[in-house]
Design an enzyme around this catalytic site. Structure first.
Site, PDB file in Angstrom:
ATOM      1  CG  HIS A 112      -1.828   1.144   1.347  1.00 20.39           C
ATOM      2  ND1 HIS A 112      -2.844   1.402   0.454  1.00 20.39           N
ATOM      3  CD2 HIS A 112      -1.881   2.130   2.279  1.00 20.39           C
ATOM      4  CE1 HIS A 112      -3.482   2.504   0.828  1.00 20.39           C
ATOM      5  NE2 HIS A 112      -2.918   2.961   1.927  1.00 20.39           N
TER       6      HIS A 112
ATOM      7  CG  ASP B  99      -0.185   0.220  -4.565  1.00 19.74           C
ATOM      8  OD1 ASP B  99       0.682  -0.130  -5.399  1.00 19.74           O
ATOM      9  OD2 ASP B  99      -1.084  -0.546  -4.162  1.00 19.74           O
TER      10      ASP B  99
END
Length: 107
Positions: free
Chosen positions: A78, A81
């Site tokens: 995450h 990202d």
């Protein structure tokens, strides 16, 4: 890198990546309203946040390159990202600010 240091690096990516994206969005809004001084200032703030995020990422990469095994979690993915999206958004924001400037100059 200790688990605590790794978590700090991950959170550094998420927080600074999110801040960079927010600053870039503010730059677009400022350019849209014709405030190019503010737009460029917000792009500079986005760049500073990306630099801080990059430092967090470098700490993680350096640790792994030195042989310290990193546990890859969903939070780690995450965070990457967030950084990738922030970089892309910053690049596009710079293009949009330039486009708004050109449109203004043509009037």
């Amino acid at each position: 890198m200790t688990e605590n240091n790794n978590m700090e690096a991950i959170m550094g990516l998420i927080i600074n990546g999110g801040n960079a994206k927010s600053f870039a969005f503010e730059a677009i809004r400022a350019a849209k309203s014709g405030d190019f001084i503010q737009a460029n200032a917000k792009l500079a703030e986005a760049d500073q946040a990306l630099h801080a995020a990059h430092n967090s990422q470098t700490a993680m990469l350096t640790s792994e390159a030195q042989g310290e095994t990193q546990t890859i979690t969903l939070l780690t993915v995450h965070s990457q990202d967030h950084l990738m999206n922030a970089i892309t958004f910053r690049d596009l924001a710079g293009e949009m600010v330039e486009l708004y400037q050109r449109l203004k100059d043509q009037k």
